[in-house]
Design a protein around this motif. Structure first.
Motif, PDB file in Angstrom:
ATOM      1  N   THR A  18       0.845  -1.192   0.000  1.00 43.79           N
ATOM      2  CA  THR A  18       0.000   0.000   0.000  1.00 43.79           C
ATOM      3  C   THR A  18       0.873   1.233   0.000  1.00 43.79           C
ATOM      4  O   THR A  18       1.901   1.268   0.675  1.00 43.79           O
ATOM      5  CB  THR A  18      -0.907   0.026   1.251  1.00 43.79           C
ATOM      6  N   ASN A  19       0.467   2.246  -0.753  1.00 45.78           N
ATOM      7  CA  ASN A  19       1.187   3.518  -0.734  1.00 45.78           C
ATOM      8  C   ASN A  19       0.573   4.412   0.333  1.00 45.78           C
ATOM      9  O   ASN A  19      -0.534   4.925   0.178  1.00 45.78           O
ATOM     10  CB  ASN A  19       1.117   4.203  -2.110  1.00 45.78           C
ATOM     11  N   GLU A  20       1.297   4.577   1.440  1.00 38.46           N
ATOM     12  CA  GLU A  20       0.824   5.415   2.534  1.00 38.46           C
ATOM     13  C   GLU A  20       1.311   6.862   2.414  1.00 38.46           C
ATOM     14  O   GLU A  20       0.995   7.689   3.261  1.00 38.46           O
ATOM     15  CB  GLU A  20       1.272   4.823   3.878  1.00 38.46           C
ATOM     16  N   ASP A  21       2.090   7.151   1.371  1.00 40.34           N
ATOM     17  CA  ASP A  21       2.485   8.525   1.094  1.00 40.34           C
ATOM     18  C   ASP A  21       1.338   9.265   0.421  1.00 40.34           C
ATOM     19  O   ASP A  21       0.486   8.669  -0.248  1.00 40.34           O
ATOM     20  CB  ASP A  21       3.683   8.574   0.142  1.00 40.34           C
ATOM     21  N   ALA A  22       1.331  10.584   0.581  1.00 37.80           N
ATOM     22  CA  ALA A  22       0.402  11.441  -0.146  1.00 37.80           C
ATOM     23  C   ALA A  22       1.106  12.766  -0.410  1.00 37.80           C
ATOM     24  O   ALA A  22       2.034  13.139   0.310  1.00 37.80           O
ATOM     25  CB  ALA A  22      -0.884  11.671   0.641  1.00 37.80           C
ATOM     26  N   HIS A  23       0.661  13.469  -1.435  1.00 38.72           N
ATOM     27  CA  HIS A  23       1.283  14.747  -1.750  1.00 38.72           C
ATOM     28  C   HIS A  23       0.260  15.686  -2.368  1.00 38.72           C
ATOM     29  O   HIS A  23      -0.770  15.266  -2.888  1.00 38.72           O
ATOM     30  CB  HIS A  23       2.465  14.562  -2.704  1.00 38.72           C
ATOM     31  N   PHE A  24       0.584  16.972  -2.293  1.00 35.66           N
ATOM     32  CA  PHE A  24      -0.209  18.014  -2.939  1.00 35.66           C
ATOM     33  C   PHE A  24       0.764  19.025  -3.508  1.00 35.66           C
ATOM     34  O   PHE A  24       1.714  19.432  -2.824  1.00 35.66           O
ATOM     35  CB  PHE A  24      -1.149  18.685  -1.940  1.00 35.66           C
ATOM     36  N   ALA A  25       0.550  19.421  -4.744  1.00 38.16           N
ATOM     37  CA  ALA A  25       1.463  20.362  -5.397  1.00 38.16           C
ATOM     38  C   ALA A  25       0.665  21.274  -6.310  1.00 38.16           C
ATOM     39  O   ALA A  25       0.377  20.938  -7.454  1.00 38.16           O
ATOM     40  CB  ALA A  25       2.533  19.612  -6.189  1.00 38.16           C
ATOM     41  N   SER A  27       0.439  25.682  -6.645  1.00 39.14           N
ATOM     42  CA  SER A  27       0.805  26.984  -6.100  1.00 39.14           C
ATOM     43  C   SER A  27      -0.393  27.641  -5.416  1.00 39.14           C
ATOM     44  O   SER A  27      -1.497  27.640  -5.954  1.00 39.14           O
ATOM     45  CB  SER A  27       1.291  27.883  -7.246  1.00 39.14           C
ATOM     46  N   PRO A  28      -0.172  28.147  -4.195  1.00 41.42           N
ATOM     47  CA  PRO A  28       1.087  28.414  -3.493  1.00 41.42           C
ATOM     48  C   PRO A  28       1.396  27.438  -2.368  1.00 41.42           C
ATOM     49  O   PRO A  28       2.090  27.787  -1.424  1.00 41.42           O
ATOM     50  CB  PRO A  28       0.827  29.811  -2.925  1.00 41.42           C
ATOM     51  N   VAL A  29       0.869  26.195  -2.446  1.00 39.25           N
ATOM     52  CA  VAL A  29       1.014  25.236  -1.348  1.00 39.25           C
ATOM     53  C   VAL A  29       1.548  23.919  -1.894  1.00 39.25           C
ATOM     54  O   VAL A  29       1.031  23.395  -2.895  1.00 39.25           O
ATOM     55  CB  VAL A  29      -0.338  24.999  -0.632  1.00 39.25           C
ATOM     56  N   PHE A  30       2.557  23.368  -1.200  1.00 37.98           N
ATOM     57  CA  PHE A  30       3.172  22.113  -1.617  1.00 37.98           C
ATOM     58  C   PHE A  30       3.440  21.287  -0.367  1.00 37.98           C
ATOM     59  O   PHE A  30       3.955  21.803   0.627  1.00 37.98           O
ATOM     60  CB  PHE A  30       4.478  22.382  -2.376  1.00 37.98           C
ATOM     61  N   VAL A  31       3.107  20.004  -0.413  1.00 41.77           N
ATOM     62  CA  VAL A  31       3.261  19.189   0.793  1.00 41.77           C
ATOM     63  C   VAL A  31       3.506  17.731   0.427  1.00 41.77           C
ATOM     64  O   VAL A  31       2.981  17.230  -0.585  1.00 41.77           O
ATOM     65  CB  VAL A  31       2.005  19.306   1.702  1.00 41.77           C
ATOM     66  N   VAL A  32       4.310  17.062   1.246  1.00 43.08           N
ATOM     67  CA  VAL A  32       4.511  15.614   1.194  1.00 43.08           C
ATOM     68  C   VAL A  32       4.234  15.079   2.591  1.00 43.08           C
ATOM     69  O   VAL A  32       4.724  15.622   3.580  1.00 43.08           O
ATOM     70  CB  VAL A  32       5.943  15.252   0.759  1.00 43.08           C
ATOM     71  N   ALA A  33       3.428  14.018   2.658  1.00 38.54           N
ATOM     72  CA  ALA A  33       3.098  13.381   3.937  1.00 38.54           C
ATOM     73  C   ALA A  33       3.345  11.887   3.820  1.00 38.54           C
ATOM     74  O   ALA A  33       2.907  11.259   2.856  1.00 38.54           O
ATOM     75  CB  ALA A  33       1.643  13.657   4.313  1.00 38.54           C
ATOM     76  N   ASP A  34       4.039  11.334   4.789  1.00 37.59           N
ATOM     77  CA  ASP A  34       4.390   9.913   4.816  1.00 37.59           C
ATOM     78  C   ASP A  34       3.647   9.265   5.976  1.00 37.59           C
ATOM     79  O   ASP A  34       4.006   9.442   7.139  1.00 37.59           O
ATOM     80  CB  ASP A  34       5.906   9.786   4.978  1.00 37.59           C
ATOM     81  N   GLY A  35       2.592   8.527   5.657  1.00 31.65           N
ATOM     82  CA  GLY A  35       1.735   7.942   6.670  1.00 31.65           C
ATOM     83  C   GLY A  35       2.344   6.735   7.349  1.00 31.65           C
ATOM     84  O   GLY A  35       3.169   6.016   6.780  1.00 31.65           O
ATOM     85  N   MET A  36       1.916   6.505   8.594  1.00 33.24           N
ATOM     86  CA  MET A  36       2.398   5.371   9.387  1.00 33.24           C
ATOM     87  C   MET A  36       1.200   4.678  10.021  1.00 33.24           C
ATOM     88  O   MET A  36       0.224   5.326  10.395  1.00 33.24           O
ATOM     89  CB  MET A  36       3.339   5.855  10.491  1.00 33.24           C
ATOM     90  N   GLY A  37       1.295   3.370  10.136  1.00 29.78           N
ATOM     91  CA  GLY A  37       0.246   2.635  10.821  1.00 29.78           C
ATOM     92  C   GLY A  37      -0.357   1.512  10.013  1.00 29.78           C
ATOM     93  O   GLY A  37      -1.222   0.793  10.498  1.00 29.78           O
ATOM     94  N   GLY A  38       0.068   1.363   8.768  1.00 28.21           N
ATOM     95  CA  GLY A  38      -0.468   0.278   7.959  1.00 28.21           C
ATOM     96  C   GLY A  38      -1.668   0.705   7.141  1.00 28.21           C
ATOM     97  O   GLY A  38      -2.166   1.824   7.237  1.00 28.21           O
ATOM     98  N   HIS A  39      -2.132  -0.200   6.311  1.00 29.92           N
ATOM     99  CA  HIS A  39      -3.256   0.079   5.406  1.00 29.92           C
ATOM    100  C   HIS A  39      -4.487   0.536   6.191  1.00 29.92           C
ATOM    101  O   HIS A  39      -4.804  -0.006   7.239  1.00 29.92           O
ATOM    102  CB  HIS A  39      -3.584  -1.181   4.604  1.00 29.92           C
TER     103      HIS A  39
END
Length: 272
Positions: A18-25, A27-39
């Motif tokens: 499972t891909n627990e990462d998420a991102h938003f890109a 302008s003017p907001v950019f974010v990377v989030a790396d989730g933890m805890g399993g599916h």
């Protein structure tokens, strides 16, 4: 007015299901989030962060109060993740846990002009490329970083330390931990790189530098970073966002920054 170009890429890698990462890109907001805890845990936690920052980009914000705005956004994420966890535990899943790292870049403005407001919780990283030199701006909130800071281990030992994935700050825990903030003039960072540790943990800073300094299009750069991380073993989900400042007209008056609406339904689906 600030003109930006960006690219983003993500991959589940070669080990995780499972891909627990998420991102938003956007302008003017950019974010990377790396989730933890399993599916159905980490992926929901990271999706909550992306949903919140997308709302921030869509609704607009007072760019002269960006640190307060971002802090409140992170606190809303914290409450949402905790609430989601409480619902699961009340249904009998006492061990259910969800958390996520955050690395974000938000445009802000003051009397001196436009700047980057950078923030992080956890070990997702923010780098800047300036005059051909790559520097890590964020500081990892991790056990290994604390050992490095205290001199107990060196950089070579850190790369293979058995607890190198143990983080000391994240969203979703019992207590909200303050994020780190960094402010950079746009002129000091012609390119930003945000990435999860599935990138920075699989390829060296030297390789990251080589890719982002020789790949002109930010979309190609993001794809190349993720591809290199997967090729190096893909032991974790890998996500990268690359942002270029391609034009800048300074303004002395802080204002509310807005962008066009962005739909997350295709990426995230409806959150419970």
């Amino acid at each position: 007015m600030v003109h930006l170009q960006c690219g983003a890429a993500t991959d589940v890698g070669r080990v995780r299901s499972t891909n627990e990462d998420a991102h938003f890109a956007s302008s003017p907001v950019f974010v990377v989030a790396d989730g933890m805890g399993g599916h159905q845990a980490g992926d929901i936690a990271s999706a909550i962060v992306v949903e919140e920052f997308a709302r921030l980009a869509h609704d607009g914000y007072d760019s002269s109060k960006a640190p307060e705005v971002v802090t409140e956004s992170l606190k809303r994420c914290q409450r949402s993740i905790q609430q989601y966890g409480e619902e699961h535990r009340n249904e009998g899943d006492g061990d259910w846990y969800a958390g996520t790292t955050v690395a974000a870049a938000v445009l802000c403005e003051d009397e001196e002009g436009a700047k980057w407001l950078l923030t992080n919780l956890g070990d997702s990283r923010i780098y800047k490329l300036h005059n051909g030199s790559l520097d890590q701006v964020s500081v990892d909130h991790s056990l290994v970083q604390e050992l490095l800071d205290s001199g107990e281990i060196n950089a070579e030992e850190a790369a293979t330390h058995p607890e190198r994935h143990v983080i000391t700050r994240a969203l979703g825990g019992p207590v909200f931990r303050d994020p780190d903030f960094f402010v950079l003039p746009l002129s000091s960072a012609e390119r930003l790189v945000l990435c999860s540790d599935g990138v920075s943990g699989m390829i060296t800073d030297h390789v990251i530098h080589q890719i982002v300094s020789t790949t002109d299009d930010p979309r190609d750069a993001a794809e190349a970073l993720v591809s290199a991380a997967v090729a190096a073993g893909g032991e974790d989900n890998a996500t990268a966002v690359v942002v270029d400042v391609v034009g800048l007209t300074e303004s002395a008056t802080p204002h509310v920054l807005r962008t066009e609406p962005v739909s997350l339904e295709e990426k995230l689906g409806a959150l419970p």
